[in-house]
Scaffold this motif. Structure first.
Motif, PDB file in Angstrom:
ATOM      1  N   TYR A  85       0.838  -1.195   0.000  1.00 46.42           N
ATOM      2  CA  TYR A  85       0.000   0.000   0.000  1.00 46.42           C
ATOM      3  C   TYR A  85       0.875   1.248   0.000  1.00 46.42           C
ATOM      4  O   TYR A  85       2.084   1.179   0.241  1.00 46.42           O
ATOM      5  N   LYS A  86       0.265   2.367  -0.291  1.00 43.06           N
ATOM      6  CA  LYS A  86       0.963   3.652  -0.305  1.00 43.06           C
ATOM      7  C   LYS A  86       0.569   4.466   0.920  1.00 43.06           C
ATOM      8  O   LYS A  86      -0.593   4.492   1.330  1.00 43.06           O
ATOM      9  N   THR A  87       1.554   5.139   1.514  1.00 41.24           N
ATOM     10  CA  THR A  87       1.287   6.037   2.626  1.00 41.24           C
ATOM     11  C   THR A  87       0.789   7.376   2.086  1.00 41.24           C
ATOM     12  O   THR A  87       0.745   7.592   0.868  1.00 41.24           O
ATOM     13  N   GLN A  88       0.457   8.281   2.980  1.00 45.62           N
ATOM     14  CA  GLN A  88      -0.050   9.589   2.551  1.00 45.62           C
ATOM     15  C   GLN A  88       0.987  10.385   1.775  1.00 45.62           C
ATOM     16  O   GLN A  88       0.636  11.246   0.971  1.00 45.62           O
ATOM     17  N   THR A 146       4.844   6.836  -0.103  1.00 45.75           N
ATOM     18  CA  THR A 146       5.871   5.825   0.125  1.00 45.75           C
ATOM     19  C   THR A 146       5.240   4.432   0.060  1.00 45.75           C
ATOM     20  O   THR A 146       4.179   4.200   0.639  1.00 45.75           O
ATOM     21  N   ILE A 148       4.791   0.667   1.036  1.00 48.14           N
ATOM     22  CA  ILE A 148       4.986  -0.178   2.208  1.00 48.14           C
ATOM     23  C   ILE A 148       4.569  -1.606   1.862  1.00 48.14           C
ATOM     24  O   ILE A 148       3.485  -1.831   1.313  1.00 48.14           O
ATOM     25  N   PHE A 163       6.622  -1.032   8.255  1.00 47.52           N
ATOM     26  CA  PHE A 163       6.651   0.426   8.216  1.00 47.52           C
ATOM     27  C   PHE A 163       8.083   0.929   8.078  1.00 47.52           C
ATOM     28  O   PHE A 163       9.048   0.173   8.235  1.00 47.52           O
ATOM     29  N   ASP A 212       2.625   5.290   9.299  1.00 44.74           N
ATOM     30  CA  ASP A 212       2.694   4.247   8.266  1.00 44.74           C
ATOM     31  C   ASP A 212       1.770   3.081   8.598  1.00 44.74           C
ATOM     32  O   ASP A 212       1.114   2.504   7.712  1.00 44.74           O
ATOM     33  N   ASP A 216      -1.791   4.136   7.965  1.00 42.91           N
ATOM     34  CA  ASP A 216      -2.101   4.220   6.535  1.00 42.91           C
ATOM     35  C   ASP A 216      -2.427   2.855   5.943  1.00 42.91           C
ATOM     36  O   ASP A 216      -3.199   2.756   4.979  1.00 42.91           O
TER      37      ASP A 216
END
Length: 664
Positions: free
Chosen positions: A409-412, A415, A417, A469, A494, A497
Motif C-alpha cells: 500500500y501507499k502512505t499519505q 511511500t 509499504i 513500516f 505508516d 495508513d
C-alpha cells in the motif's frame, strides 16, 4: 511428533483419521473449533542432522524430564536408537564421524556413539585442571565451548571456540578421540571479543568491544600485533568499525571467511541503497557480486544471510535471504535441480534444503507456509523419493486455515509499504474485523511464515495486518533510516495508513479495527491508541517499554552501553530533550488513552524490566483508570509457555469482541 512411532496407525486407520482423533480435530467444519492451545504447542523434536554417509539421521526429542538423542536408520526408515542425555537442552548436535556425535551442554562438549554408548565429556569447562590451585586460578581456567567449524568427513581434529571468564575468544583444534588440545589463538594477549577464522582456524579478523564501540583488526605478524582493518572496494576504503549510532548505516557487514584462499563473504552497499552479497578477496581487493535484489537487502546489519557449502568439495553452493518470503539462490546446478523437484512435489510452500550428507544425495528439507509450522522431509535423490519425518502441524488443521498474502500500500506521502495480510479463516461476504500487529524492534521486520497468534486470530474471524513500516529492516537503508527519531510519529502513521488503505478498498469494517503487539509492537499499540483513537476500537500491549526515560536509566545502570547509546540516538534524546521523551512515553500519556487497553508483561523480562509494568499498574490504579495490567509468571521478553500464549490470545479476543466502535 515423529510419524515413525505411529507407523501402524498409517496402515490400520490412515494418518488423517489418527491426527484428528489425537488432537481433538475430528469433525471440524469451523476453524474456530481448533483449540487455542494447539496454535502454541512447542516442537518436541528438533536439531535434525544427517550422518556423513547418509545412512542415519540424528535428532533431539524432548520429554517432560529429559532430552533424548534419537537415531533413525535411513535405509529402513525406522528408529533404531534412543537414549537420554540431559535435563537441559543439547546444543549443536553434530556428526563427527558415521558412528559418533558431539553436542554442547551449558558450554561443555560431550561425545557419544550413535547407539548411546561411550557418552563422555570431550571438553570440560575447566581448561587446564592441573593449574587450578584455588578460586582465582579456577576462574581463570573456566571456559565456555562451542563448535567453530563443521567437520569435513571423518577428520579427527575439529575446530572449537572457547570463551574465558572475561568473555574473550580463543580458537582450538581438538582431537575428538583423545581430547588433545592445540591452541591456535589465545585471546589472553589481545583480549578479543570476537574472531573471524578461515576453515583451518587461522584468525583473519579480530573484533574488540569497548562500551558501545566495536573495532575490527587484522593480525600483522606472529606476535599478534594488530592494525585496524578496512576493506578497499572500488578504490574506496571502508572501515569495519561501528558504534551504536552508526550500527544501522554500516557500509560493509562481514559474514564469514570462505574456503577459497584469502576470501570472505560480506554484504555491502557501497554503490547503492540496498545491500548485496559479495565474495571479496582481502589480499587483492577483488570483488565479485554473487547476490543482489532490486527490492530487498541481501544481508544487512540486522538481516541474516545463510551460506550453504558443499563441505566435501569445499565450495559455496548457495545462499538464502529474506525477500517477501525466505528465498534460496543456488549457485550449483545439482542443487538447482533438487530445488525444482521439491517445489513441484510441494507447490506453494517454502521448501528449504538445510542439511545433506557428504555426497549431497540425501537431503534434509523443511517445507512450510504461513498455515503450518512445517514438515521435516528426507529427500533421497538417488531414488527420487521424499519421506516426511516429522509434521510440526499435526495438531492443527491447515485445510481450514488461511495462507498469508503480500499486501502493498501507499502512505499519505506516497511511500510504498510492504506488509503481510492474513484473511479470516472462514470466508464471509461481510467486511473483515481487523487486528493490526506491528512487529517489535522496531528496527526489525515482519516475515512470511507461521505465527501462532496470527493464525489463532484468523481462525477466530479476524484479518491480521503486519506492516513493515519505515524503520523496518530489509528494504534498503533509506527505508530503515527514515525511522530514526520517528518511533511515535512516522512509524505509527505508516501503520495507520495500512488500515486506511484496507478500509478504502472495502475489505475492512472500520468499526472493528484493533491493534496488538509485543515489545515495540506493544508500545506502538498504546501510542497508536493515543494518536489515532478514531481509527482503533481497542488495543493490547505486551512486553512494551512504558517509560522511555526509565528504560534508558536501566540501560545505563546495567552498563548496557550499546543499548543506551543506540536508543538515545534513535529516540532523539540529545536533540529533543527529556521532556520530548516524556511526551512519547505511555506512562506520562496515560490520561490520553481513550480506547479500551489491556497490558501484559512477563515477570522475568530482562529486556524491559517488569518494574515498567508494575509502575504503570500503580499509576492507573491511583488514577482509577480501567486499564487492566497482567504480570505473567515465568515469562521473559519473549513468551514460551503454551498457557501464557493461550491466555494472552483468548483475553485479547475477549476484549476485541466487547468493543465495536460506533461509526457516524
Amino acid at each position: 511428533m515423529t510419524r515413525l512411532k505411529y507407523l501402524f496407525l498409517f496402515l490400520a486407520f490412515g494418518y488423517a483419521n489418527f491426527l484428528t482423533s489425537a488432537y481433538g480435530l475430528e469433525g471440524i467444519t469451523d476453524p474456530a473449533q481448533i483449540p487455542a492451545e494447539n496454535f502454541f504447542k512447542e516442537n518436541t523434536e528438533f536439531s535434525y542432522r544427517i550422518s556423513p554417509d547418509g545412512k542415519q539421521l540424528a535428532f533431539i526429542r524432548k520429554y517432560t524430564q529429559t532430552y533424548n538423542i534419537v537415531i533413525t536408520d535411513l535405509e529402513k526408515f525406522v528408529e533404531v536408537h534412543e537414549f537420554p542425555v540431559s535435563k537441559n537442552v543439547p546444543e549443536q548436535l553434530t556428526w563427527i564421524s558415521n558412528s559418533r556425535l558431539v553436542f554442547g551442554l551449558t558450554g561443555v562438549i560431550y561425545s557419544v556413539n550413535q547407539d548411546g554408548a561411550d557418552l563422555r565429556i570431550l571438553i570440560s569447562s575447566i581448561y587446564d585442571a592441573d593449574k587450578v590451585k584455588g578460586y582465582i586460578s579456577l576462574v581463570k581456567n573456566l571456559r565456555y565451548w562451542s563448535l567453530l567449524k563443521r567437520p569435513r568427513g571423518n577428520e579427527e581434529d575439529v575446530l572449537f571456540l572457547s570463551y574465558n571468564s572475561d568473555g574473550h575468544a580463543n580458537v582450538h583444534k581438538i582431537n575428538i578421540y583423545t581430547g588433545e588440545k592445540t591452541d591456535l589463538y589465545d585471546a589472553g594477549k589481545l583480549k578479543a571479543d570476537g574472531l573471524y577464522t578461515d576453515r583451518d582456524g587461522k584468525v583473519v579478523l579480530v573484533e574488540k568491544i569497548k562500551k558501545e564501540q566495536h573495532s575490527f583488526y587484522r593480525l600483522v605478524n606472529d606476535q599478534n600485533d594488530l592494525e585496524l582493518a578496512s576493506l578497499d572496494i572500488a578504490n574506496q576504503s571502508y572501515q569495519l568499525n561501528y558504534d551504536a549510532k552508526s550500527y544501522l548505516n554500516r557500509s560493509v557487514v562481514v559474514h564469514e571467511i570462505g574456503y577459497d584462499k584469502d576470501t570472505m563473504y560480506l554484504s555491502e552497499k557501497t554503490s547503492g541503497d540496498r545491500y548485496q552479497l559479495v565474495k571479496y578477496n582481502y589480499v587483492t581487493n577483488a570483488k565479485e557480486v554473487i547476490g543482489s535484489d532490486p527490492i530487498y537487502d541481501v544481508g544487512s546489519p540486522d538481516e541474516s544471510v545463510s551460506l550453504h557449502y558443499d563441505y566435501k568439495n569445499k565450495r559455496l553452493v548457495g545462499f538464502s535471504y529474506s525477500a517477501d518470503k525466505r528465498k534460496t539462490v543456488w549457485l550449483d546446478d545439482r542443487f538447482k535441480n533438487y530445488q525444482q523437484t521439491l517445489d513441484k512435489s510441494y507447490p506453494g510452500r517454502i521448501n528449504r534444503i538445510y542439511d545433506w550428507n557428504e555426497n549431497a544425495d540425501k537431503l534434509l528439507v523443511v517445507s512450510s507456509d504461513a498455515r503450518t509450522k512445517g514438515k521435516v522431509i528426507v529427500f533421497d535423490t538417488i531414488r527420487n523419493k521424499t519421506i516426511v519425518q516429522t509434521d510440526y502441524s499435526d495438531m492443527l488443521s491447515p485445510a481450514h486455515m488461511k495462507d498469508t498474502e503480500i499486501y502493498k500500500y501507499k502512505t499519505q506521502d506516497e511511500t510504498a509499504i510492504t506488509s503481510y495480510l492474513t484473511p479470516p479463516a472462514k470466508t464471509t461476504n461481510k467486511k473483515w474485523p481487523l487486528i493490526v500487529m506491528p512487529h517489535g524492534g522496531p528496527f526489525s521486520r515482519s516475515y512470511y511464515g507461521y505465527d501462532g497468534h496470527m493464525q489463532y486470530f484468523s481462525t477466530r474471524g479476524y484479518a491480521v495486518l503486519e506492516p513493515n513500516f519505515r524503520g523496518s529492516t530489509g528494504y534498503g537503508v533509506q527505508h530503515l533510516i527514515a525511522g530514526k527519531q520517528q518511533i511515535a510519529d512516522l512509524m505509527l502513521a505508516d501503520i495507520a495508513d495500512g488500515v486506511r488503505a484496507l478500509i478504502k478498498e472495502n475489505k475492512v469494517d472500520p468499526s472493528q479495527v484493533y491493534i496488538l503487539g509485543f515489545s515495540y509492537g506493544g508500545y506502538a499499540a498504546i501510542m497508536s491508541a493515543i494518536k489515532y483513537p478514531e481509527l482503533y476500537s481497542a488495543a493490547v500491549s505486551a512486553a512494551a517499554p512504558l517509560d522511555l526515560n526509565k528504560q534508558l536509566k536501566h540501560y545505563k545502570k546495567e552498563e548496557l552501553w550499546f543499548a543506551y547509546e543506540f536508543w538515545q540516538d534513535l529516540i532523539g534524546v540529545k536533540q529533543q530533550g527529556k521532556k520530548f521523551v516524556e511526551s512519547i512515553s505511555p506512562y506520562q500519556r496515560v490520561d490520553d488513552i481513550k480506547i479500551p487497553l489491556l497490558v501484559f508483561h512477563g515477570d522475568r523480562d530482562n529486556i524491559i524490566p517488569k518494574e515498567q509494568a508494575e509502575d504503570f499498574k500503580k499509576l492507573v490504579e491511583k488514577k482509577k483508570l480501567n486499564i487492566p495490567v497482567r504480570i505473567i509468571q515465568s515469562e521473559g521478553h519473549g513468551w514460551d509457555l503454551v498457557s501464557s500464549n493461550t491466555y494472552f490470545a483468548e483475553k485479547s479476543v475477549e476484549l476485541f469482541k466487547a468493543n465495536k466502535k460506533s461509526i457516524q
